[in-house]
Enzyme design. Structure first.
Site, PDB file in Angstrom:
ATOM      1  N   ASP A 158       0.851  -1.192   0.000  1.00  0.00           N
ATOM      2  CA  ASP A 158       0.000   0.000   0.000  1.00  0.00           C
ATOM      3  C   ASP A 158       0.889   1.245   0.000  1.00  0.00           C
ATOM      4  OD1 ASP A 158      -3.243   0.293   0.754  1.00  0.00           O
ATOM      5  OD2 ASP A 158      -2.024   2.097   1.003  1.00  0.00           O
ATOM      6  N   ALA A 200     -37.641  -3.994  -0.163  1.00  0.00           N
ATOM      7  CA  ALA A 200     -37.974  -2.601  -0.431  1.00  0.00           C
ATOM      8  C   ALA A 200     -37.508  -1.767   0.753  1.00  0.00           C
ATOM      9  CB  ALA A 200     -39.473  -2.462  -0.621  1.00  0.00           C
ATOM     10  N   CYS A 231     -20.551   0.879  -4.330  1.00  0.00           N
ATOM     11  CA  CYS A 231     -20.620   0.113  -5.584  1.00  0.00           C
ATOM     12  C   CYS A 231     -21.854   0.392  -6.436  1.00  0.00           C
ATOM     13  CB  CYS A 231     -20.534  -1.375  -5.283  1.00  0.00           C
ATOM     14  SG  CYS A 231     -18.888  -1.854  -4.756  1.00  0.00           S
ATOM     15  N   PHE A 235     -16.794  -9.800  -6.058  1.00  0.00           N
ATOM     16  CA  PHE A 235     -18.238  -9.687  -5.803  1.00  0.00           C
ATOM     17  C   PHE A 235     -18.488  -9.610  -4.299  1.00  0.00           C
ATOM     18  CE2 PHE A 235     -17.552 -12.012  -9.757  1.00  0.00           C
ATOM     19  CZ  PHE A 235     -18.296 -11.253 -10.652  1.00  0.00           C
ATOM     20  N   LEU A 236     -17.549  -8.991  -3.570  1.00  0.00           N
ATOM     21  CA  LEU A 236     -17.653  -8.983  -2.108  1.00  0.00           C
ATOM     22  C   LEU A 236     -18.645  -7.942  -1.634  1.00  0.00           C
ATOM     23  CD1 LEU A 236     -13.820  -8.904  -1.357  1.00  0.00           C
ATOM     24  CD2 LEU A 236     -15.290 -10.896  -1.715  1.00  0.00           C
ATOM     25  N   PHE A 286     -32.174  -9.582  -2.511  1.00  0.00           N
ATOM     26  CA  PHE A 286     -32.156  -8.247  -3.118  1.00  0.00           C
ATOM     27  C   PHE A 286     -33.519  -7.818  -3.613  1.00  0.00           C
ATOM     28  CE2 PHE A 286     -27.831  -6.727  -2.885  1.00  0.00           C
ATOM     29  CZ  PHE A 286     -27.271  -7.835  -2.308  1.00  0.00           C
TER      30      PHE A 286
HETATM   31  C1  UDX Z   1     -22.311  -4.795  -3.575  1.00  0.00           C
HETATM   32  C2  UDX Z   1     -22.482  -6.175  -4.245  1.00  0.00           C
HETATM   33  O1  UDX Z   1     -23.444  -6.935  -3.541  1.00  0.00           O
HETATM   34  C3  UDX Z   1     -21.167  -6.902  -4.325  1.00  0.00           C
HETATM   35  O2  UDX Z   1     -21.316  -8.127  -4.996  1.00  0.00           O
HETATM   36  C4  UDX Z   1     -20.237  -5.977  -5.086  1.00  0.00           C
HETATM   37  O3  UDX Z   1     -19.125  -6.528  -5.584  1.00  0.00           O
HETATM   38  C5  UDX Z   1     -20.032  -4.705  -4.307  1.00  0.00           C
HETATM   39  O4  UDX Z   1     -21.300  -4.078  -4.222  1.00  0.00           O
HETATM   40  P1  UDX Z   1     -22.163  -3.824  -1.128  1.00  0.00           P
HETATM   41  O5  UDX Z   1     -22.142  -2.477  -1.767  1.00  0.00           O
HETATM   42  O6  UDX Z   1     -21.170  -4.115  -0.063  1.00  0.00           O
HETATM   43  O7  UDX Z   1     -21.972  -4.981  -2.215  1.00  0.00           O
HETATM   44  O8  UDX Z   1     -23.589  -3.997  -0.465  1.00  0.00           O
HETATM   45  P2  UDX Z   1     -24.929  -4.817  -0.733  1.00  0.00           P
HETATM   46  O9  UDX Z   1     -25.129  -5.762   0.381  1.00  0.00           O
HETATM   47  O10 UDX Z   1     -24.964  -5.375  -2.080  1.00  0.00           O
HETATM   48  O11 UDX Z   1     -26.011  -3.655  -0.589  1.00  0.00           O
HETATM   49  C6  UDX Z   1     -25.984  -2.507  -1.431  1.00  0.00           C
HETATM   50  C7  UDX Z   1     -27.106  -1.566  -1.082  1.00  0.00           C
HETATM   51  O12 UDX Z   1     -28.361  -2.116  -1.466  1.00  0.00           O
HETATM   52  C8  UDX Z   1     -27.246  -1.231   0.399  1.00  0.00           C
HETATM   53  O13 UDX Z   1     -27.503   0.162   0.528  1.00  0.00           O
HETATM   54  C9  UDX Z   1     -28.440  -2.029   0.853  1.00  0.00           C
HETATM   55  O14 UDX Z   1     -29.100  -1.435   1.948  1.00  0.00           O
HETATM   56  C10 UDX Z   1     -29.296  -2.006  -0.400  1.00  0.00           C
HETATM   57  N1  UDX Z   1     -30.231  -3.142  -0.509  1.00  0.00           N
HETATM   58  C11 UDX Z   1     -29.754  -4.417  -0.626  1.00  0.00           C
HETATM   59  C12 UDX Z   1     -31.592  -2.899  -0.533  1.00  0.00           C
HETATM   60  O15 UDX Z   1     -32.039  -1.756  -0.442  1.00  0.00           O
HETATM   61  N2  UDX Z   1     -32.433  -3.971  -0.682  1.00  0.00           N
HETATM   62  C13 UDX Z   1     -32.000  -5.242  -0.813  1.00  0.00           C
HETATM   63  O16 UDX Z   1     -32.829  -6.144  -0.964  1.00  0.00           O
HETATM   64  C14 UDX Z   1     -30.606  -5.474  -0.778  1.00  0.00           C
END
Ligand code: UDX
Length: 433
Positions: free
Chosen positions: A30, A252, A260, A152-153, A249
């Site tokens: 880093d 609502a 991301c 995809f984390l 996902f």
């Molecule tokens: C996401 C992807 O899931 C991951 O695979 C990618 O590589 C990085 O981006 P992340 O941003 O850590 O991960 O969060 P995630 O759990 O996917 O949630 C993203 C947003 O969607 C959050 O604000 C969450 O509150 C919202 N969300 C998620 C909803 O509003 N409803 C859902 O059903 C799921």
């Protein structure tokens, strides 16, 4: 195998720690000297469940070390992962200057064959640029391959996601690169999808945008449910049991945020446009996401009539639970909006207080509370903005007496409407009749 990870942020550090856990020797590099010093002491500079334990374990095992030198990293690692930030520029496209800079440094340090894998979230075609840059700055005839290994984390579950991935995508252009990556990722026991580089880059865009689309679909559905008196949670449960749709996902709420989804949807739309295709659906995904937040703020207004000088409790500031990350947090946007309308906001988050304080510096009318219970004090309403499990376990019977008016607007459908109504609260969720 010996692996070098350039960039010890969320993606890089989790990837490195999990590769060490699966038996590889990892050197994390880093540019931030204080971060390297911290990591060498076994400390993790951000909140990610389970990561500190892994980092500590492999600091002891010797399989995870840190350095400030890319040259040292490239000498060490047969495989070099680029995991540096790609922040959005004002027009929505990704700023790739860190990727370019790192590619140059790698080029100058190449000691013999190296496989350079791009793991930062980047637009399709970036690997071409990485390859061209390395070729340009390396000595003549330098031996290397490039590959795309999108991540995809999910934050908050990154260790779990990295240790047990649904699939590992590797975009390669030579059999040698494919062989190396198959060997590197075999210990994870997941299906390996080997494709050409551009397809791998697109899988990342396509997956994240599709998940954002599912969320926006659920939010649009919630608007219809409210009008017709149906419950969106019942509707999405009924949909999700269809294996072709799946239950995930489809929650609502007040919309998606984070580092991301908002960035990726915008970037994919911009890339498609540059390529001559108008992916209008993605603009609609974004619009619906904004609309979900605006509908919620309107609901607060309906409830309070005049927002100015009302006391509003805000539970949750991070963009989702189990993280201290507030980047593009919808919760924070709601707080900022209500404070801007003159509300006195009392806010709490289990992890993100420090980040939220920084982000909301200069915003008048926000007070940060020490405990979740404190946001209820004399509040005209309390908002659930992030679905931290701890908020479901609060003693709502006791907290009711602390409020000026016992009203809860649940932006994440975390609580049981009937239970709260029985306690005497006015309760409203999202899309629940
Ligand atoms: C996401 C992807 O899931 C991951 O695979 C990618 O590589 C990085 O981006 P992340 O941003 O850590 O991960 O969060 P995630 O759990 O996917 O949630 C993203 C947003 O969607 C959050 O604000 C969450 O509150 C919202 N969300 C998620 C909803 O509003 N409803 C859902 O059903 C799921």
């Amino acid at each position: 195998m010996r692996v070098c990870i350039v960039g010890c942020g969320h993606v890089g550090l989790v990837t490195g720690a999990c590769l060490a856990e699966r038996g590889h020797a990892v050197l994390g590099v880093d540019a931030d000297a204080s971060r390297v010093a911290l990591l060498r002491r076994g400390k993790v500079p951000f909140h990610e469940p389970g990561l500190d334990r892994l980092v500590a374990r492999h600091r002891r095992s010797g399989r995870l070390r840190f350095s400030g030198s890319i040259a040292e990293g490239v000498r060490f690692g047969e495989v070099v992962f680029i995991c540096v930030p790609t922040p959005p520029r004002p027009d929505g496209s990704a700023d790739l200057s860190f990727v370019e800079h790192v590619s140059r440094s790698i080029a100058r340090a190449l000691p013999g064959y190296r496989l350079v894998c791009e793991k930062s979230t980047v637009p399709v075609n970036t690997c071409d640029q990485v390859r061209a840059t390395i070729a340009k700055y390396a000595r003549k005839g330098a031996d290397f391959d490039v590959a795309s290994t999108p991540e995809f984390l999910r934050e908050g579950r990154a260790v779990e996601d990295a240790m047990k991935p649904d699939r590992v995508v590797v975009g390669v252009e030579t059999p040698r690169a494919e062989k190396i990556l198959r060997e590197l990722f075999r210990p994870f026991g997941a299906p390996i999808v080997a494709t050409d580089i551009r397809s791998a880059e697109l899988i990342k865009h396509a997956s994240n945008s599709f998940l954002a689309l599912k969320i926006s679909y659920a939010n649009a559905l919630a608007a219809v449910c409210e009008r017709v008196g149906a419950d969106v949670m019942n509707v999405t449960r009924g949909m999700g049991l269809d294996a072709r749709i799946g239950p995930q996902f489809l929650s609502a709420g007040i919309g998606y945020g984070g580092s991301c989804f908002p960035k990726d949807v915008r970037a994919f739309e911009a890339i498609s446009r540059q390529l001559g295709y108008d992916f209008a659906l993605l603009r609609e995904v974004e619009r619906l996401n904004r609309e979900a937040r605006e509908r919620f703020v309107q609901r607060v207004e309906q409830q309070l009539w005049i927002v100015k000088d009302k006391t509003v409790g805000a539970l949750g500031l991070s963009f989702k639970p189990d993280t201290d990350d507030v980047r593009e947090s919808v919760a924070l946007a709601v707080v900022r909006d209500l404070a801007g309308r003159g509300a006195r906001v009392r806010a709490f988050d289990p992890q993100a207080m420090e980040a939220a304080r920084r982000e909301l510096r200069g915003v008048r009318g926000v007070r940060f509370c020490r405990r979740a219970a404190d946001v209820f004090a004399r509040a005209d309403c309390v908002l659930i903005l992030t679905e931290w499990p701890a908020f479901a376990k609060l003693d709502y019977a006791r907290l009711k007496s602390r409020m000026a008016h016992p009203t809860i607007l649940d932006g994440r459908n975390l609580l049981d409407p009937e239970a709260l109504r029985r306690l005497g609260y006015t309760y409203r969720g999202v899309g629940r009749g």
